[in-house]
Scaffold this motif. Structure first.
Motif, mmCIF file in Angstrom:
data_model
loop_
_atom_site.group_PDB
_atom_site.id
_atom_site.type_symbol
_atom_site.label_atom_id
_atom_site.label_comp_id
_atom_site.label_asym_id
_atom_site.label_seq_id
_atom_site.Cartn_x
_atom_site.Cartn_y
_atom_site.Cartn_z
ATOM 1 N N LEU A 123 0.828 -1.212 0.000
ATOM 2 C CA LEU A 123 0.000 0.000 0.000
ATOM 3 C C LEU A 123 0.860 1.259 0.000
ATOM 4 C CD1 LEU A 123 -2.952 0.935 -0.003
ATOM 5 C CD2 LEU A 123 -2.812 1.127 2.488
ATOM 6 N N TRP A 124 1.984 1.207 0.697
ATOM 7 C CA TRP A 124 2.892 2.359 0.712
ATOM 8 C C TRP A 124 3.471 2.594 -0.683
ATOM 9 C CZ3 TRP A 124 6.587 2.956 5.526
ATOM 10 C CH2 TRP A 124 6.760 4.331 5.781
ATOM 11 N N LEU A 125 3.819 1.497 -1.372
ATOM 12 C CA LEU A 125 4.309 1.604 -2.746
ATOM 13 C C LEU A 125 3.213 2.146 -3.661
ATOM 14 C CD1 LEU A 125 6.558 1.027 -4.822
ATOM 15 C CD2 LEU A 125 5.607 -1.287 -5.067
ATOM 16 N N PHE A 126 1.983 1.698 -3.440
ATOM 17 C CA PHE A 126 0.838 2.194 -4.205
ATOM 18 C C PHE A 126 0.672 3.690 -4.007
ATOM 19 C CE2 PHE A 126 -3.848 2.935 -4.413
ATOM 20 C CZ PHE A 126 -4.042 2.624 -5.748
ATOM 21 N N GLN A 127 0.797 4.143 -2.754
ATOM 22 C CA GLN A 127 0.705 5.576 -2.478
ATOM 23 C C GLN A 127 1.817 6.339 -3.190
ATOM 24 O OE1 GLN A 127 1.790 6.976 1.427
ATOM 25 N NE2 GLN A 127 0.412 8.739 1.319
ATOM 26 N N TYR A 128 3.027 5.793 -3.178
ATOM 27 C CA TYR A 128 4.150 6.458 -3.851
ATOM 28 C C TYR A 128 3.883 6.583 -5.347
ATOM 29 C CZ TYR A 128 8.850 7.411 -5.556
ATOM 30 O OH TYR A 128 9.928 7.975 -6.184
ATOM 31 N N LYS A 129 3.304 5.545 -5.943
ATOM 32 C CA LYS A 129 3.057 5.526 -7.381
ATOM 33 C C LYS A 129 1.949 6.484 -7.797
ATOM 34 C CE LYS A 129 2.237 2.391 -11.279
ATOM 35 N NZ LYS A 129 3.423 2.872 -12.010
ATOM 36 N N ILE A 130 0.911 6.666 -6.971
ATOM 37 C CA ILE A 130 -0.249 7.452 -7.399
ATOM 38 C C ILE A 130 -0.191 8.909 -6.953
ATOM 39 C CG2 ILE A 130 -1.711 5.395 -7.404
ATOM 40 C CD1 ILE A 130 -3.015 6.444 -4.816
ATOM 41 N N SER A 131 0.749 9.263 -6.099
ATOM 42 C CA SER A 131 0.788 10.642 -5.585
ATOM 43 C C SER A 131 1.848 11.451 -6.324
ATOM 44 C CB SER A 131 1.060 10.659 -4.080
ATOM 45 O OG SER A 131 2.260 9.980 -3.769
ATOM 46 N N VAL A 132 1.633 12.765 -6.344
ATOM 47 C CA VAL A 132 2.561 13.676 -7.018
ATOM 48 C C VAL A 132 2.533 15.011 -6.283
ATOM 49 C CG1 VAL A 132 0.796 14.465 -8.663
ATOM 50 C CG2 VAL A 132 3.209 14.657 -9.276
ATOM 51 N N ASN A 133 3.672 15.703 -6.281
ATOM 52 C CA ASN A 133 3.803 16.936 -5.509
ATOM 53 C C ASN A 133 3.156 18.126 -6.223
ATOM 54 O OD1 ASN A 133 4.700 18.666 -3.439
ATOM 55 N ND2 ASN A 133 6.537 19.195 -4.592
ATOM 56 N N ILE A 134 1.839 18.032 -6.412
ATOM 57 C CA ILE A 134 1.068 19.125 -7.012
ATOM 58 C C ILE A 134 -0.157 19.375 -6.143
ATOM 59 C CG2 ILE A 134 -0.326 19.845 -8.994
ATOM 60 C CD1 ILE A 134 1.620 18.335 -10.776
ATOM 61 N N PRO A 135 -0.319 20.592 -5.608
ATOM 62 C CA PRO A 135 -1.422 20.862 -4.673
ATOM 63 C C PRO A 135 -2.784 20.768 -5.337
ATOM 64 C CG PRO A 135 -0.276 22.895 -5.263
ATOM 65 C CD PRO A 135 0.528 21.776 -5.833
ATOM 66 N N TRP A 136 -3.777 20.511 -4.505
ATOM 67 C CA TRP A 136 -5.150 20.320 -4.990
ATOM 68 C C TRP A 136 -6.116 20.773 -3.904
ATOM 69 C CZ3 TRP A 136 -8.760 15.983 -3.853
ATOM 70 C CH2 TRP A 136 -9.857 15.961 -4.722
ATOM 71 N N TRP A 137 -7.131 21.527 -4.290
ATOM 72 C CA TRP A 137 -8.173 21.991 -3.383
ATOM 73 C C TRP A 137 -7.599 22.627 -2.117
ATOM 74 C CZ3 TRP A 137 -13.064 22.850 -4.687
ATOM 75 C CH2 TRP A 137 -13.629 22.135 -5.736
ATOM 76 N N ASP A 138 -7.815 21.972 -0.965
ATOM 77 C CA ASP A 138 -7.468 22.571 0.328
ATOM 78 C C ASP A 138 -5.969 22.675 0.575
ATOM 79 O OD1 ASP A 138 -10.163 22.659 0.662
ATOM 80 O OD2 ASP A 138 -10.274 21.155 2.245
#
Length: 562
Positions: free
Chosen positions: A20-35
């Motif tokens: 799951l941690w690897l999954f989070q690393y793969k799907i996240s990116v350092n670009i802000p969104w909403w709040d």
């Protein structure tokens, strides 16, 4: 046997955590969104600006909607001081540690309930799954949603299990909880019930006074958020009650999400029934063991006072139950977003622990529960990988558009929101305290083009541009950005947006051994970009190689494609 079971349990748990941690690393990116903009970036950025100290503190402790996300801001400040930049993906990845802490705490409580650790396998299956992918992907949420659960559970733990000198650590965690998420108020309220039930009068008085002062501080200057679903629980009480049970049973959406038909037609009903089932099972188990409405009420409460593990399990159930009621009041009519579903997982955990600790045939129930929860864990990855990858590509494209044009569009559907958000990143971006991640598409507008007359379907629906087509060869992404994109371009402005690569249904995925089908489509809000005439291009990214095709089509200024 005991040693082997211990090895199996911890091996399985470690694999699930890593996956799951690897999954989070793969799907996240350092670009802000909403709040992310006004919730955490600006309050931290302004700590280093020239505004008065009093204003800096006000912003740092200010409300973000109904939450004071000070915990998020503290950890973002820490990463900022170390790196010198706003590394929001790092913040999200660190927030995952809260899930590991929750798991270890629940394991510590649950271990004495069973002799065989394999009976506890449903716990890691219920915590480390991909259904709440939005919570993993939204950069500020891990230190908001996950932290509040950990801090509240630690508050319960110290009040129930550590009666001597427990108030100080319990209060610290309760304080952290309420300044992570609004639900943290329950640490104080349920704490009062714990101390009252255990007849700890002196501690109850101190805790109550601390709770009153803290809650008053929290609500100082509170303003109710403007958003509303338009559905009133007073005028539509049945809808509100059904929504409450849907919140409780949202874990079951892993099943209905397997099929588009089931998702559209049965998801609400299935989750409502499952939520009702969880509540009824818990009530039956509780009233059978603790018949509080019987004649021997005094003895029953005395029995409960001597069962620390039951107190903790009941508090976990109550921690999910109370927000469900509040959600029914404030959010009835909204979609059941994936970030809410983690609460349902913990309701299932509380019901399972209460069941497994109070029945004879533990092995049978544990086996069935393990099969069920492991199946839903697999379903969660299958259901959500497609949309999570698309969300990441959408965020990357949105960042490229913002750098070129100064406006956010891809991730939003309302011009009011995008107009409010557009100026928020200007100062950190100009000061180079926030840096966009590099992309192979950064210069998409300068790519050499080839002519293409591919037969695609085009449409405009409520200001959303929809383009759909089918690949002529199998889609096997090698890099994160591999896939189909489209762009709208004229001499002044250029916008890029990804297509959703649609997954096969479960049966076809198994038979073909392919997750993605050959179909793709776009969902780009053209209503958010300046009106004008744009040429439409198709961009293909494959193993880092980028090709661009002129489709011979134009959009605008009227909402038609020619």
């Amino acid at each position: 046997m005991h040693k082997r079971n211990k090895y199996i349990f911890w091996s399985v748990s470690s694999i699930l955590i890593a996956l799951l941690w690897l999954f989070q690393y793969k799907i996240s990116v350092n670009i802000p969104w909403w709040d992310d903009f006004h919730g955490i970036i600006l309050p931290v950025f302004h700590l280093f600006s020239n505004i008065p100290v009093s204003e800096k503190l006000r912003l740092f402790f200010s409300l973000n909607n109904e939450h004071r996300v000070v915990n998020d801001r503290l950890f973002l400040l820490l990463t900022y001081l170390i790196s010198g930049k706003f590394e929001l993906k790092t913040l999200a990845m660190l927030g995952f540690l809260n899930l590991i802490g929750i798991f270890i705490l629940i394991f510590r409580i649950a271990k004495p309930l069973v002799g065989n650790l394999l009976l506890l396998l449903p716990i890691p299956f219920l915590i480390f799954h991909a259904q709440y992918y939005e919570s993993l992907q939204s950069l500020m949420v891990p230190f908001q949603n996950f932290s509040v659960i950990l801090y509240v559970f630690l508050t319960f733990y110290f009040l129930i299990y550590k009666k001597i000198n427990s108030l100080l650590p319990a209060f610290i965690f309760a304080l952290l909880a309420i300044f992570s998420h609004g639900n943290g108020i329950l640490a104080f309220l349920i704490g009062i019930i714990i101390l009252a039930a255990n007849k700890r009068t002196k501690d109850l008085i101190i805790w109550s006074l601390l709770s009153i002062v803290t809650i008053l501080m929290y609500f100082w200057g509170y303003e109710k958020p403007e958003w509303s679903s338009g559905v009133s629980p007073i005028s539509q009480p049945v809808a509100a009650i059904r929504y409450v049970f849907e919140f409780f049973g949202a874990y079951s959406l892993n099943i209905t999400d397997l099929s588009t038909t089931a998702k559209n037609q049965y998801s609400h009903l299935v989750s409502q029934v499952f939520g009702l089932f969880l509540v009824l099972i818990f009530l039956v188990l509780f009233l059978r063991k603790y018949p509080i409405f019987g004649k021997n009420r005094k003895e029953v409460f005395e029995k409960l006072r001597h069962s620390k593990k039951d107190q903790f399990i009941i508090c976990v159930f109550g921690f999910v139950f109370a927000p469900g009621l509040m959600i029914g009041i404030s959010r009835t009519g909204f979609a059941m977003l994936s970030r809410y579903t983690i609460n349902s997982s913990f309701m299932v955990i509380s019901v399972y622990l209460f069941l497994i600790s109070n029945i004879v045939h533990k092995k049978v129930i544990a086996t069935l529960a393990s099969i069920f929860t492991f199946s839903l864990l697999i379903f969660s990855y299958f259901n959500n990988y497609e949309v999570a990858i698309f969300n990441k590509k959408n965020a990357i494209s949105d960042g490229i558009n913002y750098q070129k044009v100064g406006t956010w569009s891809n991730q939003y559907i309302d011009s009011v929101h995008s107009v409010k958000l557009n100026p928020l990143l200007e100062e950190p971006y100009k000061a180079k305290k926030y840096v966009f991640p590099t992309s192979v598409l950064d210069n998409f507008n300068n790519l050499a083009t080839e002519s293409s007359r591919e037969n695609l379907s085009y449409g405009i629906n409520d200001g959303i541009l929809e383009i759909s087509g089918e690949l002529t060869e199998n889609f096997h992404p090698v890099n994160d950005e591999d896939g189909i994109y489209f762009s709208l371009e004229n001499d002044e402005k250029q916008f890029i947006f990804p297509a959703v690569h649609q997954k096969n249904n479960p049966l076809k995925s198994i038979l073909s051994l392919r997750y993605f089908s050959g179909f793709y489509r776009t969902i780009y809000p053209v209503k958010l970009i300046p009106k004008g005439k744009y040429r439409i291009y198709k961009i293909v990214v494959k193993a880092g190689e980028v090709k661009k095709y002129d489709l011979g089509k134009t959009y605008g200024p009227s909402p038609i494609i020619i």
